[in-house]
Motif scaffolding. Structure first.
Motif, PDB file in Angstrom:
ATOM      1  N   UNK A  13      37.682  29.553  24.361  1.00 41.20           N
ATOM      2  CA  UNK A  13      38.416  28.473  24.892  1.00 41.20           C
ATOM      3  C   UNK A  13      39.283  27.724  23.828  1.00 41.20           C
ATOM      4  N   UNK A  14      40.366  27.348  24.085  1.00 36.60           N
ATOM      5  CA  UNK A  14      41.383  26.508  23.031  1.00 36.60           C
ATOM      6  C   UNK A  14      41.628  25.018  23.274  1.00 36.60           C
ATOM      7  N   UNK A  15      41.413  24.339  22.392  1.00 40.45           N
ATOM      8  CA  UNK A  15      42.215  22.788  22.619  1.00 40.45           C
ATOM      9  C   UNK A  15      43.549  22.883  22.448  1.00 40.45           C
ATOM     10  N   UNK A  16      44.438  23.087  23.334  1.00 36.32           N
ATOM     11  CA  UNK A  16      45.648  23.121  23.075  1.00 36.32           C
ATOM     12  C   UNK A  16      46.494  21.800  22.516  1.00 36.32           C
ATOM     13  N   UNK A  17      45.705  20.704  22.593  1.00 33.95           N
ATOM     14  CA  UNK A  17      46.329  19.613  22.294  1.00 33.95           C
ATOM     15  C   UNK A  17      46.156  19.373  20.496  1.00 33.95           C
ATOM     16  N   UNK A  18      45.268  20.519  20.231  1.00 31.74           N
ATOM     17  CA  UNK A  18      45.131  20.530  18.468  1.00 31.74           C
ATOM     18  C   UNK A  18      45.781  21.464  17.785  1.00 31.74           C
ATOM     19  N   UNK A  19      46.755  22.254  18.828  1.00 28.85           N
ATOM     20  CA  UNK A  19      47.546  23.426  18.096  1.00 28.85           C
ATOM     21  C   UNK A  19      48.763  22.997  17.734  1.00 28.85           C
ATOM     22  N   UNK A  68      56.140  34.785  -0.883  1.00 32.09           N
ATOM     23  CA  UNK A  68      54.632  34.844  -1.631  1.00 32.09           C
ATOM     24  C   UNK A  68      53.836  36.101  -1.223  1.00 32.09           C
ATOM     25  N   UNK A  69      54.987  37.131  -0.385  1.00 27.48           N
ATOM     26  CA  UNK A  69      54.014  38.238   0.080  1.00 27.48           C
ATOM     27  C   UNK A  69      53.025  38.932  -1.157  1.00 27.48           C
ATOM     28  N   UNK A  70      53.451  38.975  -2.421  1.00 25.98           N
ATOM     29  CA  UNK A  70      52.753  39.424  -3.317  1.00 25.98           C
ATOM     30  C   UNK A  70      51.089  39.056  -3.634  1.00 25.98           C
ATOM     31  N   UNK A  71      51.060  37.862  -3.069  1.00 25.19           N
ATOM     32  CA  UNK A  71      49.840  37.228  -3.257  1.00 25.19           C
ATOM     33  C   UNK A  71      49.011  36.697  -2.149  1.00 25.19           C
ATOM     34  N   UNK A  72      49.652  36.341  -0.999  1.00 22.64           N
ATOM     35  CA  UNK A  72      48.893  35.942   0.114  1.00 22.64           C
ATOM     36  C   UNK A  72      49.814  36.651   1.614  1.00 22.64           C
ATOM     37  N   UNK A  73      48.881  36.220   2.670  1.00 19.65           N
ATOM     38  CA  UNK A  73      49.337  36.675   3.898  1.00 19.65           C
ATOM     39  C   UNK A  73      49.364  35.898   4.860  1.00 19.65           C
ATOM     40  N   UNK A  74      50.184  35.956   5.987  1.00 17.81           N
ATOM     41  CA  UNK A  74      50.067  34.706   7.083  1.00 17.81           C
ATOM     42  C   UNK A  74      49.205  35.370   8.136  1.00 17.81           C
ATOM     43  N   UNK A  75      47.991  34.543   8.484  1.00 18.40           N
ATOM     44  CA  UNK A  75      47.080  34.834   9.403  1.00 18.40           C
ATOM     45  C   UNK A  75      47.697  34.888  10.868  1.00 18.40           C
ATOM     46  N   UNK A  76      48.101  36.072  11.302  1.00 19.47           N
ATOM     47  CA  UNK A  76      48.402  36.190  12.907  1.00 19.47           C
ATOM     48  C   UNK A  76      47.149  35.826  13.918  1.00 19.47           C
ATOM     49  N   UNK A  77      46.111  35.736  13.491  1.00 17.80           N
ATOM     50  CA  UNK A  77      44.877  35.735  14.549  1.00 17.80           C
ATOM     51  C   UNK A  77      44.867  34.162  14.666  1.00 17.80           C
ATOM     52  N   UNK A  78      45.319  33.098  14.114  1.00 19.74           N
ATOM     53  CA  UNK A  78      44.798  31.876  14.289  1.00 19.74           C
ATOM     54  C   UNK A  78      45.712  31.414  15.675  1.00 19.74           C
ATOM     55  N   UNK A  79      44.936  30.640  16.442  1.00 19.05           N
ATOM     56  CA  UNK A  79      45.425  30.220  17.493  1.00 19.05           C
ATOM     57  C   UNK A  79      46.154  28.631  17.701  1.00 19.05           C
ATOM     58  N   UNK A  80      45.344  27.688  16.521  1.00 19.42           N
ATOM     59  CA  UNK A  80      45.635  26.729  16.699  1.00 19.42           C
ATOM     60  C   UNK A  80      46.290  26.150  15.140  1.00 19.42           C
TER      61      UNK A  80
END
Length: 279
Positions: free
Chosen positions: A102-108, A125-137
């Motif tokens: 379940x996702x609260x779309x109002x908070x995304x 910043x690719x040498x030190x961090x990555x973008x989390x593609x799994x986040x929904x909100x």
């Protein structure tokens, strides 16, 4: 008890647990200590509610936590849930994985904003961090495994400084930047561990489960919000701080710490004590 978990309408206590730090190693980003999964599964199988109240995504729980619980015999029907992304996403946990998410779309946050943050990370910043593609909100940047803490924190400071301009350009309001020791979350101000606590009790109430008391556990000052919410709403609670070096605030409820170890080693210590009490 071989095929399904014990149902207890009023268990002695429930567990409301941050994941990074107390359960998953902030170094390996896995459930690295066997006893953590063993004790969680054992308590859940005896009817103790186990609720992960985390900034992590539901995908992280499914990929890193559920297999470890299954390995140590988690049974169907246990009162185990994940409240992910600080209250925006939630699902039941079973040996087979997650139930309906379940996702609260109002908070995304809008996808266009996330895409621009992803571009920023890739370009600078690719040498030190990555973008989390799994986040929904939420929109999150996380330290690359193997990068030194000092190197990451220096880059994180620059990354965090670039975000307010992107927020303004997208016309977003009610958004905060929440850095941790291994990540930066950009999120609705309405998200938080207190919202996660409220959702946890709602999910358990729907199952007819009402713990007589609670243990909460976390590794940052923001994790105290779940214990604050429980105490404020009349639930007996004890909080465990597995990284007390930031300072333990004054509270109206007990706070436990470990004198010798931190993070998941401290989490494992307390979980083993509680599992022994249940057994």
């Amino acid at each position: 008890m071989t095929s399904s978990a014990l149902h207890v309408a009023a268990p002695a206590f429930g567990l409301l647990l941050d994941v990074d730090g107390p359960i998953a190693s902030p170094v390996t980003r896995t459930v690295a200590i066997d006893s953590i999964a063993r004790d969680l599964a054992a308590m859940a199988n005896r009817g103790i509610p186990v609720v992960f109240n985390t900034g992590r995504s539901d995908a992280f729980i499914a990929e890193q936590v559920v297999p470890r619980l299954r390995e140590f015999g988690l049974l169907p029907g246990t009162p185990v849930f994940t409240i992910s992304e600080k209250g925006a996403v939630w699902a039941e946990v079973s040996p087979d994985g997650l139930g309906e998410v379940s996702i609260d779309e109002d908070l995304a946050l809008p996808p266009s904003f996330g895409a621009e943050v992803a571009d920023l990370i890739r370009e600078r910043f690719a040498d030190t961090m990555f973008f989390d593609t799994t986040k929904r909100a939420m929109v999150s940047a996380e330290m690359n495994v193997g990068v030194g803490a000092e190197e990451y924190w220096a880059a994180q400071e620059q990354f965090d400084a670039a975000i307010p301009g992107l927020i303004e350009r997208h016309g977003l309001t009610g958004v905060r930047i929440d850095p941790t020791i291994i990540s930066t979350d950009i999120e609705s101000e309405r998200l938080g561990k207190d919202l996660g606590a409220r959702r946890a009790l709602e999910l358990l109430a729907a199952r007819g489960v009402e713990p007589r008391s609670w243990y909460t556990m976390g590794d940052s000052r923001t994790d105290y919000a779940m214990a604050d919410w429980l105490h404020r709403n009349g639930h007996p609670v004890t909080h465990v701080d597995v990284r007390p070096a930031d300072g333990v605030p004054e509270t109206d409820y007990p706070v436990l710490t470990h004198d010798d170890v931190v993070h998941d080693a401290a989490g494992a210590h307390f979980l083993t004590l509680w599992a022994a009490d249940v057994a």
